[in-house]
Design an enzyme around this catalytic site. Structure first.
Site, mmCIF file in Angstrom:
data_model
loop_
_atom_site.group_PDB
_atom_site.id
_atom_site.type_symbol
_atom_site.label_atom_id
_atom_site.label_comp_id
_atom_site.label_asym_id
_atom_site.label_seq_id
_atom_site.Cartn_x
_atom_site.Cartn_y
_atom_site.Cartn_z
ATOM 1 N N ASP A 51 0.850 10.880 80.050
ATOM 2 C CA ASP A 51 1.981 10.699 79.115
ATOM 3 C C ASP A 51 2.564 9.304 79.273
ATOM 4 O O ASP A 51 2.830 8.599 78.290
ATOM 5 C CB ASP A 51 3.101 11.712 79.408
ATOM 6 C CG ASP A 51 2.723 13.155 79.160
ATOM 7 O OD1 ASP A 51 3.073 13.681 78.098
ATOM 8 O OD2 ASP A 51 2.082 13.759 80.039
ATOM 9 N N GLU A 74 8.579 9.753 73.084
ATOM 10 C CA GLU A 74 9.073 10.951 73.780
ATOM 11 C C GLU A 74 9.553 10.650 75.191
ATOM 12 O O GLU A 74 10.591 11.135 75.626
ATOM 13 C CB GLU A 74 7.985 12.032 73.856
ATOM 14 C CG GLU A 74 8.435 13.207 74.705
ATOM 15 C CD GLU A 74 7.466 14.368 74.743
ATOM 16 O OE1 GLU A 74 7.870 15.424 75.252
ATOM 17 O OE2 GLU A 74 6.332 14.236 74.270
ATOM 18 N N THR A 122 1.382 18.762 76.732
ATOM 19 C CA THR A 122 1.255 18.351 78.140
ATOM 20 C C THR A 122 0.995 19.537 79.064
ATOM 21 O O THR A 122 0.151 19.472 79.958
ATOM 22 C CB THR A 122 2.530 17.600 78.600
ATOM 23 O OG1 THR A 122 2.707 16.455 77.782
ATOM 24 C CG2 THR A 122 2.412 17.160 80.048
#
EC number: 3.1.3.7
Length: 308
Positions: A51, A74, A122
């Protein structure tokens, strides 16, 4: 020369290459074996090394090429110098060959907001459910999602060693969506796709009210929209405030570009201007066809519980 192409088409062409690079990073982190997992707000809200690196790659690559963009990612990451090997400065030539829809031809860089989810799904990524994972880059103008790119890093990952791994889907409103084969669920079949890891009574009540033939519970908003456009599901129903603007911006474009519809549970269009709150607090309802059938079945109790 780049100057002969509109800002929007140059941005989409760059976002395509940048999303592919991010997909490569996502695969590399798993291959190296150290996911670097940290918990954000709760046990189902995770962040990994993938991420973090993918967002640094996407946001830095976009900002270098388009310095006047507003980019909202994000992950809340510190500002730091980004390693040159994370930067992608290519652009997908096939996109540059496409005409820009006339209503977007005069758009300036500073008019655009880009919503980035560097790794959607995720939790599933950490559990090895790799086909749930997508990289999402959505582009908004005047509060409306108008262009988007979805990379699936692990598309084909179960198809054997000779299969080409990964694919990238892209779309622009008024032009179309590309990189997949559009397919519809058989007529009369009601297959719901919904959350795998964020279930609740509201979610269950709303799904049950649809009187589904089947319910698929999978991770990732990008993944669920792909299920709609590839005929695996007929409606994406999520009666909960868990989803954010970076989850829905790119997928919404792909769906709308092929005649589908994505709204909140009340039927309101989602807004993507830079000042908007990040949470889609009134949930998500999306279909490729027959939107009204599903919208009419959302219980009043669910609507009353989810305030836009």
């Amino acid at each position: 020369m780049a100057s002969s192409h509109t800002v929007l088409m140059r941005l989409v062409a760059s976002a395509y290459s940048i999303a592919q690079k991010a997909g490569t990073i996502v695969r590399r982190v798993i291959a190296e074996g150290d996911l670097g997992i940290v918990q954000k707000t709760c046990a189902t809200d995770l962040q990994t090394k993938a991420d973090r690196l993918a967002q640094m790659s996407i946001c830095s690559s976009l900002a270098r090429k388009f310095p006047k963009l507003t980019i909202i990612g994000e992950e809340d990451l510190p500002c730091e110098e980004v390693d040159q090997e994370l930067i992608e400065d290519g652009q997908w030539e096939e996109i540059l060959q496409q005409p820009c829809p006339s209503q977007y031809s005069a758009i300036k860089e500073e008019d655009l907001v880009v919503w980035v989810d560097p790794l959607d799904g995720t939790k599933e990524y950490t559990e090895g459910l790799l086909d749930n994972v997508t990289v999402l880059i959505g582009i908004a103008y005047e509060g409306k999602a108008i262009a988007g790119v979805i990379n699936q890093p692990y598309y084909n990952y179960q198809a054997g060693p000779d299969a080409v791994l990964g694919r990238t889907i892209w779309g622009v409103l008024g032009l179309g969506a590309f990189g997949f084969q559009l397919k519809e669920v058989p007529a009369g079949k009601h297959i719901i796709t919904t959350t795998r890891s964020h279930n609740s009574k509201l979610v269950t009540d709303c799904v049950t009210a649809m009187n589904p033939d089947d319910v698929l519970r999978v991770g990732g908003a990008g993944n669920k929209i792909i299920q709609l456009i590839e005929g695996k599901a007929s409606a994406y129903v999520f009666a909960s405030p868990g989803c954010k603007k970076w989850d829905t911006c790119a997928p919404e474009v792909i769906l709308h570009a092929v005649g589908g519809k994505l709204t909140d549970i009340h039927g309101n269009a989602l807004q993507y201007n830079k000042e908007v709150k990040h949470m889609n607090s009134a949930g998500v309802l999306a279909t490729l066809r027959n939107y009204d059938y599903y919208a009419s079945r959302v219980p009043e109790s669910v609507k009353n519980a989810l305030v836009p």
